[in-house]
Design a protein around this motif. Structure first.
Motif, PDB file in Angstrom:
ATOM      1  N   VAL A 117       0.836  -1.201   0.000  1.00  0.00           N
ATOM      2  CA  VAL A 117       0.000   0.000   0.000  1.00  0.00           C
ATOM      3  C   VAL A 117       0.874   1.256   0.000  1.00  0.00           C
ATOM      4  O   VAL A 117       0.589   2.218  -0.737  1.00  0.00           O
ATOM      5  N   ILE A 118       1.928   1.269   0.792  1.00  0.00           N
ATOM      6  CA  ILE A 118       2.832   2.431   0.828  1.00  0.00           C
ATOM      7  C   ILE A 118       3.518   2.615  -0.527  1.00  0.00           C
ATOM      8  O   ILE A 118       3.631   3.738  -1.030  1.00  0.00           O
ATOM      9  N   ALA A 124       1.803   6.590  -6.836  1.00  0.00           N
ATOM     10  CA  ALA A 124       0.729   7.489  -7.275  1.00  0.00           C
ATOM     11  C   ALA A 124       1.127   8.944  -7.057  1.00  0.00           C
ATOM     12  O   ALA A 124       0.856   9.810  -7.908  1.00  0.00           O
ATOM     13  N   ALA A 125       1.769   9.253  -5.933  1.00  0.00           N
ATOM     14  CA  ALA A 125       2.197  10.626  -5.668  1.00  0.00           C
ATOM     15  C   ALA A 125       3.268  11.058  -6.672  1.00  0.00           C
ATOM     16  O   ALA A 125       3.246  12.198  -7.167  1.00  0.00           O
ATOM     17  N   ALA A 126       4.184  10.154  -7.005  1.00  0.00           N
ATOM     18  CA  ALA A 126       5.219  10.484  -7.991  1.00  0.00           C
ATOM     19  C   ALA A 126       4.607  10.713  -9.370  1.00  0.00           C
ATOM     20  O   ALA A 126       5.012  11.631 -10.100  1.00  0.00           O
ATOM     21  N   GLU A 128       1.541  11.779  -9.986  1.00  0.00           N
ATOM     22  CA  GLU A 128       0.830  13.063  -9.931  1.00  0.00           C
ATOM     23  C   GLU A 128       1.803  14.228 -10.005  1.00  0.00           C
ATOM     24  O   GLU A 128       1.549  15.227 -10.692  1.00  0.00           O
ATOM     25  N   TYR A 129       2.922  14.141  -9.341  1.00  0.00           N
ATOM     26  CA  TYR A 129       3.944  15.187  -9.386  1.00  0.00           C
ATOM     27  C   TYR A 129       4.482  15.334 -10.802  1.00  0.00           C
ATOM     28  O   TYR A 129       4.672  16.449 -11.300  1.00  0.00           O
ATOM     29  N   ALA A 130       4.739  14.199 -11.464  1.00  0.00           N
ATOM     30  CA  ALA A 130       5.231  14.241 -12.847  1.00  0.00           C
ATOM     31  C   ALA A 130       4.187  14.869 -13.770  1.00  0.00           C
ATOM     32  O   ALA A 130       4.524  15.653 -14.667  1.00  0.00           O
ATOM     33  N   ARG A 131       2.909  14.581 -13.555  1.00  0.00           N
ATOM     34  CA  ARG A 131       1.844  15.163 -14.375  1.00  0.00           C
ATOM     35  C   ARG A 131       1.784  16.668 -14.185  1.00  0.00           C
ATOM     36  O   ARG A 131       1.676  17.438 -15.153  1.00  0.00           O
ATOM     37  N   LEU A 132       1.878  17.111 -12.892  1.00  0.00           N
ATOM     38  CA  LEU A 132       1.830  18.556 -12.625  1.00  0.00           C
ATOM     39  C   LEU A 132       3.045  19.258 -13.230  1.00  0.00           C
ATOM     40  O   LEU A 132       2.926  20.383 -13.745  1.00  0.00           O
ATOM     41  N   CYS A 133       4.223  18.618 -13.148  1.00  0.00           N
ATOM     42  CA  CYS A 133       5.412  19.223 -13.741  1.00  0.00           C
ATOM     43  C   CYS A 133       5.255  19.351 -15.254  1.00  0.00           C
ATOM     44  O   CYS A 133       5.649  20.359 -15.856  1.00  0.00           O
ATOM     45  N   ALA A 134       4.675  18.312 -15.889  1.00  0.00           N
ATOM     46  CA  ALA A 134       4.492  18.359 -17.341  1.00  0.00           C
ATOM     47  C   ALA A 134       3.469  19.428 -17.724  1.00  0.00           C
ATOM     48  O   ALA A 134       3.606  20.092 -18.752  1.00  0.00           O
ATOM     49  N   GLU A 135       2.442  19.614 -16.902  1.00  0.00           N
ATOM     50  CA  GLU A 135       1.378  20.576 -17.220  1.00  0.00           C
ATOM     51  C   GLU A 135       1.767  22.007 -16.879  1.00  0.00           C
ATOM     52  O   GLU A 135       1.501  22.929 -17.667  1.00  0.00           O
ATOM     53  N   TYR A 136       2.378  22.237 -15.725  1.00  0.00           N
ATOM     54  CA  TYR A 136       2.635  23.604 -15.263  1.00  0.00           C
ATOM     55  C   TYR A 136       4.111  24.008 -15.342  1.00  0.00           C
ATOM     56  O   TYR A 136       4.415  25.188 -15.442  1.00  0.00           O
ATOM     57  N   GLY A 137       5.036  23.095 -15.199  1.00  0.00           N
ATOM     58  CA  GLY A 137       6.449  23.445 -15.186  1.00  0.00           C
ATOM     59  C   GLY A 137       6.883  23.931 -13.814  1.00  0.00           C
ATOM     60  O   GLY A 137       6.099  23.998 -12.856  1.00  0.00           O
ATOM     61  N   SER A 138       8.164  24.285 -13.672  1.00  0.00           N
ATOM     62  CA  SER A 138       8.704  24.749 -12.389  1.00  0.00           C
ATOM     63  C   SER A 138       8.163  26.119 -12.038  1.00  0.00           C
ATOM     64  O   SER A 138       7.846  26.924 -12.921  1.00  0.00           O
ATOM     65  N   GLY A 139       8.061  26.389 -10.738  1.00  0.00           N
ATOM     66  CA  GLY A 139       7.622  27.690 -10.266  1.00  0.00           C
ATOM     67  C   GLY A 139       6.510  27.570  -9.262  1.00  0.00           C
ATOM     68  O   GLY A 139       6.144  26.490  -8.817  1.00  0.00           O
TER      69      GLY A 139
END
Length: 155
Positions: A117-118, A124-126, A128-139
């Protein structure tokens, strides 16, 4: 002044102790009686007694396994199995070893499930982070009313 016993007899004379490097004087023996062996004045050596064998083989190891099953489940499981085998070979029961095996097995299964489970949660968190980085970029970004700072790896 001499000390003599009240009955007028002479006090016993004491022999000089043997000097260094001299063997001790021989001990007088008792004469042999017909039908009995001769005995010396020296007492026989004291027999060395050994501890009696454990009354229940594997019992102590079963108790140790039971205690370890709460803290180090794999070690508790292995010791519990060894203790149970020793007890069964002696034809005795060992409740502590059996309890250690059960508790350790359940703890290992629960530990594996929690680990899975962990791992899924971290994956899943990684993702989601990769998706946000691809969509928004750094900042610093406002995502669904939450201010998020992303530090994405450079491509």
């Amino acid at each position: 002044m001499s000390t003599q016993p009240p009955d007028g007899s002479q006090p016993p004379s004491y022999n000089q102790p043997p000097g260094y490097n001299q063997p001790p004087p021989a001990q007088p023996g008792y004469p042999a009686q017909p039908g009995y062996p001769a005995y010396s004045a020296a007492p026989p050596p004291t027999p060395q007694y050994m501890a009696p064998p454990p009354s229940s083989p594997g019992r102590t190891m079963g108790i140790v396994a039971f205690i370890l099953s709460f803290f180090v489940s794999l070690v508790g499981l292995i010791l519990g199995i060894v203790a149970l085998v020793q007890s069964r070979r002696a034809g005795q029961k060992n409740g502590f070893a059996l309890a250690a095996i059960i508790i350790s097995s359940v703890a290992i299964v629960i530990g594996v499930i929690v680990g899975i489970v962990i791992a899924i949660g971290i994956g899943a968190a990684a993702a989601e982070y990769a998706r946000l980085c691809a969509e928004y970029g750094s900042g610093v970004h406002d995502i669904n009313g939450v201010t998020v700072t992303l530090q994405c790896p450079s491509n």
